[in-house]
Enzyme design. Structure first.
Site, PDB file in Angstrom:
ATOM      1  N   TYR A 146       0.845  -1.188   0.002  1.00 41.80           N
ATOM      2  CA  TYR A 146      -0.024   0.029  -0.148  1.00 41.80           C
ATOM      3  C   TYR A 146       0.765   1.308  -0.113  1.00 41.80           C
ATOM      4  O   TYR A 146       1.761   1.172   0.663  1.00 41.80           O
ATOM      5  CB  TYR A 146      -0.883  -0.030   1.266  1.00 41.80           C
ATOM      6  CG  TYR A 146      -1.806   1.092   1.375  1.00 41.80           C
ATOM      7  CD1 TYR A 146      -2.885   1.437   0.708  1.00 41.80           C
ATOM      8  CD2 TYR A 146      -1.547   2.222   2.370  1.00 41.80           C
ATOM      9  CE1 TYR A 146      -3.788   2.515   0.949  1.00 41.80           C
ATOM     10  CE2 TYR A 146      -2.197   3.156   2.748  1.00 41.80           C
ATOM     11  CZ  TYR A 146      -3.328   3.395   1.788  1.00 41.80           C
ATOM     12  OH  TYR A 146      -4.304   4.752   1.906  1.00 41.80           O
ATOM     13  N   ASP A 241       9.357   2.751  -0.718  1.00 39.75           N
ATOM     14  CA  ASP A 241       8.414   3.452   0.278  1.00 39.75           C
ATOM     15  C   ASP A 241       8.773   3.018   1.569  1.00 39.75           C
ATOM     16  O   ASP A 241       8.488   2.036   1.894  1.00 39.75           O
ATOM     17  CB  ASP A 241       7.098   3.006  -0.278  1.00 39.75           C
ATOM     18  CG  ASP A 241       5.914   3.545   0.693  1.00 39.75           C
ATOM     19  OD1 ASP A 241       6.215   4.297   1.791  1.00 39.75           O
ATOM     20  OD2 ASP A 241       4.697   3.255   0.272  1.00 39.75           O
ATOM     21  N   LYS A 269       5.065   9.216   8.684  1.00 40.29           N
ATOM     22  CA  LYS A 269       5.011   8.793   9.994  1.00 40.29           C
ATOM     23  C   LYS A 269       6.176   9.115  11.031  1.00 40.29           C
ATOM     24  O   LYS A 269       5.781  10.416  11.457  1.00 40.29           O
ATOM     25  CB  LYS A 269       4.783   7.250   9.916  1.00 40.29           C
ATOM     26  CG  LYS A 269       3.724   6.597   9.002  1.00 40.29           C
ATOM     27  CD  LYS A 269       3.481   5.243   9.484  1.00 40.29           C
ATOM     28  CE  LYS A 269       2.423   4.637   8.298  1.00 40.29           C
ATOM     29  NZ  LYS A 269       1.168   4.777   8.592  1.00 40.29           N
TER      30      LYS A 269
HETATM   31  N1  HOZ Z   1      -1.774   1.168   6.818  1.00 39.50           N
HETATM   32  C1  HOZ Z   1      -2.307   2.280   6.776  1.00 39.50           C
HETATM   33  C2  HOZ Z   1      -0.990   3.363   6.878  1.00 39.50           C
HETATM   34  N2  HOZ Z   1       0.158   2.833   6.494  1.00 39.50           N
HETATM   35  C3  HOZ Z   1      -3.211   2.793   8.005  1.00 39.50           C
HETATM   36  C4  HOZ Z   1      -3.276   4.135   8.210  1.00 39.50           C
HETATM   37  C5  HOZ Z   1      -4.739   4.356   7.524  1.00 39.50           C
HETATM   38  O1  HOZ Z   1      -5.042   4.146   6.431  1.00 39.50           O
HETATM   39  O2  HOZ Z   1      -5.630   5.292   8.097  1.00 39.50           O
END
Ligand code: HOZ
Length: 435
Positions: A146, A241, A269
């Site tokens: 993702y 990424d 993050k």
């Molecule tokens: N897996 C997503 C962030 N890497 C979770 C956070 C989200 O989509 O709110």
């Protein structure tokens, strides 16, 4: 008997009238695990408190940023100090350069960078830049990875897309999705075939070097090196990424851990210490294609926001100055909790595969192995949901999806870990009775 609504329940009912699904990001809705999503009022260290006064040991850490725990005093102080000088200028500040130097110091592959406000912006901009630099249209991504929610990156994506079983996304034109080649992770033959089938047409490979968004899936030995070699051979760019892995698996991210130098890197993050920050950067000759120097447009009113930079500097600065003890502690805590829960499952006869790299891991409810998304998808998601609910009831908050990674912070204690393993043992005992 009339059921009394909890405070979280009441807040959810109001939220469902205001927001689609009651949330501002789908994964918060607990749809995959069921139960009432707690509404959070406060966090401190490794703990979260909900609107009903329940305390939880937090293993999702705001989905990654809170590596030093919630409300870490130096971060709180830095934000307060910056806010006193105004929350936003939309003009350049010293703080942007200070955080940028911390980033380039940690990531030698990043010669120049640009700050944005989210990981999605970072990956979307990096891909645009790669297309412009190579003058090619196709991109390669991997199933279950993702990279945020930009159109071309949602094809066979992980995170909420995998959690809710959405094959891509409505609203993404076929013509756009057409240029995204989604391949199985850890399969270098599939990448060779893509280059053979699209000669001179692939702009970049974008990869989570350790997949986090299909659950945690480490790269096979020399897989990342093979991606590096193939992209270089075919004139395509390699984009790591590291939104999730950056500053998490090592101070210098997965690229430090595996000794690979990508052309471009995306961060998010931890780099923002819990405030909305993303970054993309890499070789100067590529980055200099961005406006105002070059023809690739990318911009943002809140990019490099002073509060966000202050939180990032306090977080990344702390990690740099305490690097050895931080990453040693995270490794020890994470190994203890990941292995402790794994052996509790084994004792209860519950098939579980534990994938972990440093302070990032996933317990897959399958006998495994899990080396790609197809195998991750074999997990018993009903069992995961039951486990999640039992743990939440015992005061342990895990990411609410089989296809996400759990994290520890430096604020977790040995007692937290013990409580977690004990809760898991009880959860597994109840689950094995039921089955
Ligand atoms: N897996 C997503 C962030 N890497 C979770 C956070 C989200 O989509 O709110």
């Amino acid at each position: 008997m009339a059921l009394t609504l909890t405070r979280s329940g009441a807040l959810r009912l109001r939220a469902e009238k205001l927001f689609p699904g009651g949330v501002n990001s789908p994964v918060r809705a607990f749809r995959a695990v069921g139960g009432e999503p707690p509404f959070v009022v406060r966090g401190e260290g490794a703990y979260l408190w909900d609107a009903d006064g329940n305390r939880y040991i937090d293993y999702f850490g705001s989905w990654g940023p809170m590596i030093l725990g919630h409300a870490f005093p130096p971060v709180v102080e830095a934000i307060k100090k910056a806010a006193a000088n105004s929350a936003s200028f939309g003009a350049s500040t010293q703080a942007e350069g200070d955080l940028a130097e911390l980033v380039t110091g940690a990531y030698p592959s990043i010669e120049k960078l640009r700050f944005v406000s989210s990981g999605t912006e970072a990956t979307m901009s990096a891909v645009r830049l790669a297309r412009a630099f190579t003058n090619r249209k196709y991109i390669v991504k991997f199933e279950g990875c993702y990279h945020g929610h930009a159109d071309g990156l949602l094809v066979k994506a992980g995170s909420g897309v995998a959690t809710f079983g959405i094959p891509g996304s409505a609203g993404v034109p076929e013509e756009v999705a057409h240029f995204t080649l989604a391949l199985p992770f850890n399969d270098i033959v599939a990448v060779e075939a893509a280059f053979e089938n699209h000669p001179g047409q692939i702009a970049c490979i974008i990869v989570e070097p350790i997949v986090g968004n299909a659950g945690c899936i480490p790269p096979a030995p020399s897989y990342l090196q093979a991606l590096r070699t193939l992209t270089a051979q075919h004139g395509a760019l390699l984009i790591f990424d590291e939104v999730m892995t950056g500053f998490r698996v090592a101070f210098g991210g997965a690229q430090e851990l595996y000794g690979i130098r990508p052309d471009l890197t995306t961060l998010g993050k931890i780099v923002g210490g819990g405030l909305p920050v993303g970054a993309f950067g890499g070789r100067a000759e590529i980055m200099d294609q961005l406006a105002p120097l070059g023809p690739v447009y990318q911009a943002g009113t809140l990019s490099g926001n002073p509060l966000a930079m202050a939180a990032g500097i306090a977080t990344v600065g702390y990690l740099r100055d305490h690097r050895a003890e931080v990453y040693a502690k995270l490794e020890k805590l994470s190994a203890t909790v990941a292995d402790g829960v794994a052996s509790a499952a084994a004792s209860a006869g519950i098939p579980l595969t534990t994938n972990r790299v440093g302070a990032m891991w996933t317990w897959f409810f399958t006998a495994g192995p899990v080396t790609n998304y197809e195998q991750a998808a074999q997990s018993d998601t009903k069992r995961f949901a039951a486990f999640h609910r039992a743990m939440l009831n015992a005061g342990v908050w895990l990411p609410p999806s089989q296809f996400e990674a759990a994290f520890t912070s430096t604020a977790h204690t040995d007692a937290d870990i013990q409580q977690t393993v004990d809760a898991a043992r009880q959860a597994f005992a109840a689950m094995s009775k039921e089955s």
